[in-house]
Design a protein around this motif. Structure first.
Motif, PDB file in Angstrom:
ATOM      1  N   GLU A 142      -2.527  22.300  -9.702  1.00 20.09           N
ATOM      2  CA  GLU A 142      -1.406  21.931  -8.853  1.00 20.09           C
ATOM      3  C   GLU A 142      -1.362  22.833  -7.629  1.00 20.09           C
ATOM      4  OE1 GLU A 142      -0.671  22.872 -12.203  1.00 20.09           O
ATOM      5  OE2 GLU A 142      -1.120  20.828 -12.807  1.00 20.09           O
ATOM      6  N   LYS A 191      -0.011  22.819  -3.060  1.00 20.19           N
ATOM      7  CA  LYS A 191       0.326  22.108  -1.825  1.00 20.19           C
ATOM      8  C   LYS A 191      -0.344  22.843  -0.679  1.00 20.19           C
ATOM      9  CE  LYS A 191       4.659  20.104  -3.337  1.00 20.19           C
ATOM     10  NZ  LYS A 191       4.403  18.680  -3.231  1.00 20.19           N
ATOM     11  N   THR A 192      -0.520  22.141   0.424  1.00 19.31           N
ATOM     12  CA  THR A 192      -1.062  22.761   1.628  1.00 19.31           C
ATOM     13  C   THR A 192      -0.024  22.659   2.740  1.00 19.31           C
ATOM     14  OG1 THR A 192      -2.132  20.712   2.338  1.00 19.31           O
ATOM     15  CG2 THR A 192      -3.465  22.235   1.030  1.00 19.31           C
ATOM     16  N   VAL A 232       3.742  19.623   5.068  1.00 20.98           N
ATOM     17  CA  VAL A 232       3.425  19.993   3.691  1.00 20.98           C
ATOM     18  C   VAL A 232       2.830  18.767   3.016  1.00 20.98           C
ATOM     19  CG1 VAL A 232       4.358  20.773   1.481  1.00 20.98           C
ATOM     20  CG2 VAL A 232       5.302  21.682   3.619  1.00 20.98           C
ATOM     21  N   ALA A 233       1.685  18.969   2.366  1.00 21.60           N
ATOM     22  CA  ALA A 233       1.009  17.859   1.685  1.00 21.60           C
ATOM     23  C   ALA A 233       0.625  18.284   0.284  1.00 21.60           C
ATOM     24  CB  ALA A 233      -0.229  17.439   2.468  1.00 21.60           C
ATOM     25  N   ASP A 234       0.591  17.321  -0.617  1.00 21.06           N
ATOM     26  CA  ASP A 234       0.086  17.600  -1.953  1.00 21.06           C
ATOM     27  C   ASP A 234      -1.389  17.953  -1.857  1.00 21.06           C
ATOM     28  OD1 ASP A 234       2.485  17.107  -3.205  1.00 21.06           O
ATOM     29  OD2 ASP A 234       2.055  14.983  -3.515  1.00 21.06           O
TER      30      ASP A 234
END
Length: 156
Positions: A78, A80-81, A90-92
């Motif tokens: 898990e 995020k970036t 913010v992206a998964d």
């Protein structure tokens, strides 16, 4: 897989404390080994996984006992970036399905880059289509050097 990660962490932690006591006297260059495509539980059979993990532990024990492995840890799937110069996005991700996702790291002390490459080349999970990237650690950020500044010291 969590028990395996705990076992790996226990091996690395046991040697780290002893090595920290003598690190100043035997300072060697440090290299980070970044492990990718490590989701073996998604592509190996239940019969194949224990052998792969046994071989990994043998490798970790060998290089830890010799004083080459300073620390390391598996990483969670898990995350995020965060990106964006003007507006943060913010992206998964990273995604465990991606061969490029970093699944863990080991910090290695070696005499030079060639020795670090030899240690990485013996990583047994290469036989299971995993990937290891070897990167030398730097004392200073190149941009800081360019502007004549030093990084703020980070301590444990």
């Amino acid at each position: 897989m969590c028990q395996i990660a705990a076992n790996v962490w226990a091996i690395l932690t046991a040697t780290t404390a002893a090595m920290n006591d003598s690190s100043a006297a035997t300072a060697k260059p440090e290299f980070m080994l970044l492990f990718r495509n490590t989701a073996l539980e998604r592509r190996l059979t239940a019969e194949e996984m224990p052998e792969a993990m046994r071989r990994l532990n043998v490798w970790l024990e060998r290089w830890s006992a010799s004083g080459h492995i300073k620390s390391g840890q598996p990483l969670s799937y898990e995350g995020k970036t965060i990106s964006g110069a003007k507006q943060r996005t913010v992206a998964d991700g990273p995604f465990a399905e991606s061969k490029e996702a970093v699944g863990g790291y080991v910090l290695v002390r070696a005499g030079d880059f060639d020795e670090a490459m030899r240690i990485a080349g013996e990583w047994p999970l290469l036989d299971y289509d995993c990937v290891v990237e070897v990167r030398p650690l730097r004392v200073q950020c190149p941009t800081m050097e360019e502007v004549g500044m030093e990084l703020y010291p980070i301590n444990d």
